[in-house]
Design an enzyme around this catalytic site. Sequence first.
Site, PDB file in Angstrom:
ATOM      1  N   SER A  21      -5.473  67.096 -21.489  1.00 14.93           N
ATOM      2  CA  SER A  21      -5.122  67.789 -22.731  1.00 14.93           C
ATOM      3  C   SER A  21      -4.120  66.902 -23.456  1.00 14.93           C
ATOM      4  O   SER A  21      -3.073  66.548 -22.890  1.00 14.93           O
ATOM      5  CB  SER A  21      -4.525  69.156 -22.418  1.00 14.93           C
ATOM      6  N   LYS A  49     -12.661  64.988 -65.028  1.00 14.21           N
ATOM      7  CA  LYS A  49     -12.875  65.451 -66.402  1.00 14.21           C
ATOM      8  C   LYS A  49     -13.995  64.667 -67.078  1.00 14.21           C
ATOM      9  O   LYS A  49     -14.904  65.248 -67.668  1.00 14.21           O
ATOM     10  CB  LYS A  49     -11.566  65.319 -67.191  1.00 14.21           C
ATOM     11  N   TYR A  93     -12.318  70.795 -27.113  1.00 12.29           N
ATOM     12  CA  TYR A  93     -11.653  71.910 -27.792  1.00 12.29           C
ATOM     13  C   TYR A  93     -10.345  71.478 -28.432  1.00 12.29           C
ATOM     14  O   TYR A  93      -9.784  70.437 -28.094  1.00 12.29           O
ATOM     15  CB  TYR A  93     -11.394  73.065 -26.807  1.00 12.29           C
ATOM     16  N   MET A 138      -0.210  64.159 -65.759  1.00 10.38           N
ATOM     17  CA  MET A 138      -0.282  62.908 -66.522  1.00 10.38           C
ATOM     18  C   MET A 138      -0.340  63.210 -68.018  1.00 10.38           C
ATOM     19  O   MET A 138      -0.260  64.355 -68.426  1.00 10.38           O
ATOM     20  CB  MET A 138      -1.482  62.101 -66.053  1.00 10.38           C
ATOM     21  N   ARG A 191      -7.012  61.497 -73.222  1.00  4.95           N
ATOM     22  CA  ARG A 191      -6.548  62.313 -72.088  1.00  4.95           C
ATOM     23  C   ARG A 191      -6.803  61.610 -70.770  1.00  4.95           C
ATOM     24  O   ARG A 191      -7.815  60.949 -70.591  1.00  4.95           O
ATOM     25  CB  ARG A 191      -7.333  63.633 -72.023  1.00  4.95           C
ATOM     26  N   HIS A 198      12.295  74.101 -31.778  1.00  2.00           N
ATOM     27  CA  HIS A 198      12.062  75.322 -31.002  1.00  2.00           C
ATOM     28  C   HIS A 198      11.730  76.492 -31.932  1.00  2.00           C
ATOM     29  O   HIS A 198      10.754  77.217 -31.733  1.00  2.00           O
ATOM     30  CB  HIS A 198      13.319  75.618 -30.171  1.00  2.00           C
ATOM     31  N   CYS A 220      -3.503  69.936 -27.399  1.00  2.00           N
ATOM     32  CA  CYS A 220      -2.672  71.139 -27.472  1.00  2.00           C
ATOM     33  C   CYS A 220      -1.360  70.897 -28.201  1.00  2.00           C
ATOM     34  O   CYS A 220      -0.518  71.771 -28.262  1.00  2.00           O
ATOM     35  CB  CYS A 220      -2.424  71.704 -26.082  1.00  2.00           C
ATOM     36  N   ARG A 268     -14.560  72.521 -64.739  1.00  4.62           N
ATOM     37  CA  ARG A 268     -14.318  72.003 -63.379  1.00  4.62           C
ATOM     38  C   ARG A 268     -14.388  73.162 -62.404  1.00  4.62           C
ATOM     39  O   ARG A 268     -14.277  74.317 -62.820  1.00  4.62           O
ATOM     40  CB  ARG A 268     -12.965  71.306 -63.285  1.00  4.62           C
ATOM     41  N   GLY A 275      -1.603  68.826 -65.497  1.00  2.00           N
ATOM     42  CA  GLY A 275      -0.334  68.664 -66.200  1.00  2.00           C
ATOM     43  C   GLY A 275       0.521  67.509 -65.718  1.00  2.00           C
ATOM     44  O   GLY A 275       1.636  67.326 -66.192  1.00  2.00           O
TER      45      GLY A 275
HETATM   46  C1  PEP Z   1       2.986  68.038 -26.699  1.00  2.00           C
HETATM   47  O1  PEP Z   1       3.840  67.243 -26.335  1.00  2.00           O
HETATM   48  O2  PEP Z   1       2.166  67.822 -27.596  1.00  2.00           O
HETATM   49  C2  PEP Z   1       2.935  69.383 -26.100  1.00  2.00           C
HETATM   50  C3  PEP Z   1       1.979  70.227 -26.427  1.00  2.00           C
HETATM   51  O3  PEP Z   1       3.949  69.728 -25.269  1.00  2.00           O
HETATM   52  P1  PEP Z   1       5.387  70.224 -25.764  1.00  2.00           P
HETATM   53  O4  PEP Z   1       5.337  70.422 -27.234  1.00  2.00           O
HETATM   54  O5  PEP Z   1       5.677  71.473 -25.023  1.00  2.00           O
HETATM   55  O6  PEP Z   1       6.248  69.076 -25.333  1.00  2.00           O
END
Ligand code: PEP
Length: 874
Positions: free
Chosen positions: A763, A22, A850, A103, A92, A454, A830, A336, A101
Amino acid sequence: MAKFVYSFSEGSKDMRGLLGGKGANLAEMTKIGLPVPYGFTVTTEACNKYYDEGKRIGKGIIGEIYEHLDELEKVTGKEFGSVDNPLLVSVRSGAVFSMPGMMDTILNLGLNDATVVGLAKLTNNERFAYDSYRRFIQMFGDVVLEIPKTKFDAIFDAKKLEEGCKFDVDLKTEHLIDIIVKYKDLVSREIGRDFPMEPMDQLMEAVGAVFRSWNNERAILYRQLNNIPHNLGTAVNVQSMVFGNMGDTSGTGVAFTRSPVNGEKKIFGEFLVNAQGEDVVAGIRTPQPIDQMAEAFPEVYKDFTRIADLLEKHYTDMQDMEFTVEKNKLFMLQTRNGKRTAASAVKIAVDMVNEGLIDKKVAVTRVEPGQVDQLLHPMFDAKELKKAKKLAKGLAASPGAATGKIYFNAKDAVDAVENGKKAILVRLETSPEDLAGMVVAEGILTARGGMTSHAAVVARGMGKCCVSGCSELKVDELGKTLTIGKKVYKEGDYLSIDGTTGDVYDGNLKTVAPELSGDFGKIMKWADEIRTLKVRTNADNPRDAQHAVDFGAEGIGLCRTEHMFFEEERIPVVRKMIVADSERDRREALAQLMPFQKGDFKGIFEVMGDRPVTIRLLDPPLHEFLPHTDEEIKELSEQIDVPYEKLAKKVQELHEFNPMLGHRGCRLAVTYPEIAEMQAEAIIMAAIELKKEKGMNIKPEIMIPLVGFKEELKFVKKTVVETIEKCFAREGIKLEYLVGTMIEVPRAALTADEIAEEAEFFSFGTNDLTQMTLGFSRDDTGKIIKNYIERQIFDNDPFQQLDQTGVGKLVKMAADLGKQTRPNIKLGICGEHGGDPTTIEFCHRVGLNYVSCSPFRVPIARLAAAQAAIANEK
Ligand code: PEP
Ligand code: MG
């Protein structure tokens, strides 16, 4: 010498860190000659010093405030504490990142028993002056002196009753004067001293109170939710007051230069005649649309639109402005960059490129990756949501909105959907057997399980709305009831769930479908031109793979083969394999599974074409596939023709106290190499058949999980390679393939140079790597982590955002060690973190090739990867 106070004429928009958003923008507007009531800003550094010095404003800072007040008096021609021409100010907060809002603000500061008379004379409006004074005492009493607001309200309401006034505006000046006397009495009683009459004392106390509001509960929570560091502090803006409540030639409003909802290029906002800012915000009166201001104040409106246009061009971004009109004169109180929906962000970014205001690179940074989700999933109709009754809150496990009748097991959900109903699958927690129900359900709601449970992982993979870990739910799966508070919901009752927020609602709320507009496609294309990180997906069936390709995935980074074992017709065969007594029996069951697996791989390879596909060998402990309750064991014993006692004994044998650290990953393949053999054969035969049938050149990447020792990898790899070579010899064909590993056990990261002697790619499985590095179970620690975040021990959930300092150090070390041994080693991630923008930025910096994430996160990852490249440009 350090400087802690800056006049508006001394600052600029580039001084945000010091002056707060501000303050920096007020200074900038002053600099470019816009009508801003003059003032000064006490810096964020002063706030931190205040805390360092035991919540005291030091002498030096007080001196600087005095000097700037002198200047303010000169500029305005008014005097602090003067009876004839009193200077009144607003005080302010203003943090570096906007915290709307959260503070405190104090208006009309400088009023006291004497100056109120001056104000009455000056404005020729006694009632206005006394009303301002009573509001000031109340606000100051509440915010600065910390006297509960209700005590002021009680006095006010009692007076209204006594005088028979229905509305506040019915109170006359003498009534207000009486209220003021009572307010001051209240203050003396509560704090043991009189209400401060000296404006300078008022100011210092107010500045301290704004500093303290940085650490009020809601501000802390807001920072937690928005990942704002707690050590930034807030600046304080002291600004001369202008009054929008001086009659019908005055007013106040807020406006955006373009629509924050859909990005339309048109001034969008609200306005109230004869009102002060807080009336608009508090919703006491319903404001009029901004274009009506053109009728009430044609000249001022013209001026306003000119300034709005100028500000947008100056900041080259959509502006959110606050302004006041005092007796037909316009004053700008704030500007802003405006907050906006994803749809608005996308349209504004593309339009601004077309208008020549920004270039493509800037446009790509204007869309928040986290918001892109909004464009990919159904949402609740905003109007319906306003009326909806919220019942509970769980974890926002997989975004989108879903509404339907509740069912308590997969079979009932499937039956209901076959009968044309929409289903929400409600479970205590989900297990592999729920898969069919999850596929058909609109959304999934579970009482237990964290963000990597899961239910959450599978739902995200399917792009299906999921609220998990909603501990307020009492789920009775057998009795088919769900209790929330006192209300009991039965099978077939309607519930609506929002996986973007974690909210659970009563009833059947309407959803609206996502629209992938052409503008969104443009932003994505620009992002692809900029990014260097590749984006793959985690998918284990052709449907998800296709989704991901549609969203721009460039390969599969993780195909979890165990998910293929869950399918209904396969699970009995899988169970037969698990309970087999001998290698021969096991091989027999595996031979039955092989065609299924091969078929699945073919399906996936076909969708992916020449894009790389990483397939991981079986990972979870075997008992996950087995039945647990007596009833389930009985049912299975009949199904696979194995005596009940034998089966029950096997289940018991396989039981592990700590399955996550037990017989899973490559350990399974070490014990039962025939499993790895079957999988390797299924993978390579799928590729060979596609070569023969369709001339496709598939180059599978086979990944061995949970490796901690080079020797483990070597052992399993040998099985894989030998199996594949046998296939080549038998089929008279040779294909290229890679064998690599996951880095998800800390020891693998520490010895990555050795592991890389065997692994052709790494990975990073950051789910397990986080679990094992932190020693926090990925499934059971939701509550502990929530507690840690509340207590500011963690800034965020390390299972969602990579802990860069700890786990990240292992990732970087492993990447470097891996390259030492094998300079061309392919590196990816991954774990669930692969779809998180801050983690993606980290992956870019440490030189991974990647990231891989669930299909619906692919566009987010593409955008985040482009932003990472822009942020790290040299
Ligand atoms: C991990 O452990 O990050 C992974 C990708 O394998 P999972 O989640 O299947 O154990
Ligand atoms: Mg893992």
